[in-house]
Design a protein around this motif. Structure first.
Motif, mmCIF file in Angstrom:
data_model
loop_
_atom_site.group_PDB
_atom_site.id
_atom_site.type_symbol
_atom_site.label_atom_id
_atom_site.label_comp_id
_atom_site.label_asym_id
_atom_site.label_seq_id
_atom_site.Cartn_x
_atom_site.Cartn_y
_atom_site.Cartn_z
ATOM 1 N N HIS A 8 0.849 -1.195 0.000
ATOM 2 C CA HIS A 8 0.000 0.000 0.000
ATOM 3 C C HIS A 8 0.883 1.242 0.000
ATOM 4 O O HIS A 8 1.953 1.243 0.585
ATOM 5 N N ASP A 10 0.721 5.150 1.291
ATOM 6 C CA ASP A 10 -0.117 5.989 2.146
ATOM 7 C C ASP A 10 -0.122 7.439 1.681
ATOM 8 O O ASP A 10 0.542 7.801 0.709
ATOM 9 N N ALA A 11 -0.867 8.272 2.390
ATOM 10 C CA ALA A 11 -1.062 9.675 2.016
ATOM 11 C C ALA A 11 0.219 10.496 2.115
ATOM 12 O O ALA A 11 0.318 11.565 1.511
ATOM 13 N N ASP A 12 1.204 10.017 2.861
ATOM 14 C CA ASP A 12 2.458 10.748 3.040
ATOM 15 C C ASP A 12 3.548 10.245 2.095
ATOM 16 O O ASP A 12 4.659 10.738 2.125
ATOM 17 N N CYS A 14 4.640 6.980 2.046
ATOM 18 C CA CYS A 14 5.282 5.773 2.577
ATOM 19 C C CYS A 14 4.730 4.532 1.875
ATOM 20 O O CYS A 14 3.574 4.505 1.466
ATOM 21 N N TRP A 16 3.834 0.624 2.480
ATOM 22 C CA TRP A 16 3.535 -0.361 3.518
ATOM 23 C C TRP A 16 3.469 -1.729 2.849
ATOM 24 O O TRP A 16 2.632 -1.956 1.985
ATOM 25 N N VAL A 32 7.209 -0.657 6.973
ATOM 26 C CA VAL A 32 6.980 0.681 6.423
ATOM 27 C C VAL A 32 8.302 1.219 5.877
ATOM 28 O O VAL A 32 9.323 1.194 6.569
ATOM 29 N N ILE A 51 -5.701 -4.165 5.472
ATOM 30 C CA ILE A 51 -5.608 -2.714 5.310
ATOM 31 C C ILE A 51 -6.379 -2.287 4.062
ATOM 32 O O ILE A 51 -6.260 -2.897 3.010
ATOM 33 N N GLU A 53 -6.938 1.533 3.691
ATOM 34 C CA GLU A 53 -6.457 2.893 3.412
ATOM 35 C C GLU A 53 -5.572 3.342 4.558
ATOM 36 O O GLU A 53 -5.836 3.018 5.722
ATOM 37 N N ILE A 54 -4.526 4.099 4.214
ATOM 38 C CA ILE A 54 -3.623 4.627 5.235
ATOM 39 C C ILE A 54 -3.477 6.116 5.010
ATOM 40 O O ILE A 54 -3.042 6.565 3.952
ATOM 41 N N GLY A 55 -3.885 6.878 6.005
ATOM 42 C CA GLY A 55 -3.748 8.329 5.949
ATOM 43 C C GLY A 55 -2.509 8.762 6.712
ATOM 44 O O GLY A 55 -1.708 7.938 7.155
ATOM 45 N N LEU A 59 -5.126 4.466 10.078
ATOM 46 C CA LEU A 59 -5.125 3.264 9.240
ATOM 47 C C LEU A 59 -6.543 2.711 9.273
ATOM 48 O O LEU A 59 -7.092 2.472 10.351
#
Length: 86
Positions: A8, A10-12, A14, A16, A32, A51, A53-55, A59
Motif C-alpha cells: 500500500h 499511504d497519504a504521506d 510511505c 507499507w 513501512v 488494510i 487505506e492509510i492516511g 489506518l
C-alpha cells in the motif's frame, strides 16, 4: 510465494508492505518504507485484519472475527517522522 501479500502507498508517500499472516497465530506485520527506500519501522496487525487505506494519522482496515462477521476498524497512527526526504 512472495514475502509480502499486499503493498500500500499511504497519504504521506510511505510504502507499507504487509507480510503473509503467521500460520499459527494469524498475526501479520506491515513493514513501512520511505519513498527513498529507507526502512522506517514495522507495525504488528491483529489477526484477520486487512488494510484498506492509510492516511497521515490513521489506518482504515477491515476485520473478520471467528464467526466470519466483518467489521471496519479505524486505528490512530502516531508518526515520529515523515516519509519524504527533508
Amino acid at each position: 510465494k512472495t514475502p509480502f501479500n499486499n503493498i500500500h502507498l499511504d497519504a504521506d508517500g510511505c510504502v507499507w508492505a504487509t507480510a503473509w499472516p503467521d500460520p499459527e497465530s494469524g498475526r501479520q506485520t506491515a513493514a513501512v518504507f520511505a519513498a527513498d527506500g529507507r526502512a522506517l519501522g514495522a507495525l504488528d496487525l491483529p489477526r484477520r485484519v486487512s488494510i484498506h487505506e492509510i492516511g497521515v494519522d490513521y489506518l482504515l482496515a477491515g476485520a473478520t472475527d471467528d464467526l466470519g462477521v466483518e467489521s471496519v476498524r479505524l486505528y490512530r497512527l502516531e508518526r515520529t517522522h515523515g516519509c519524504r526526504p527533508s
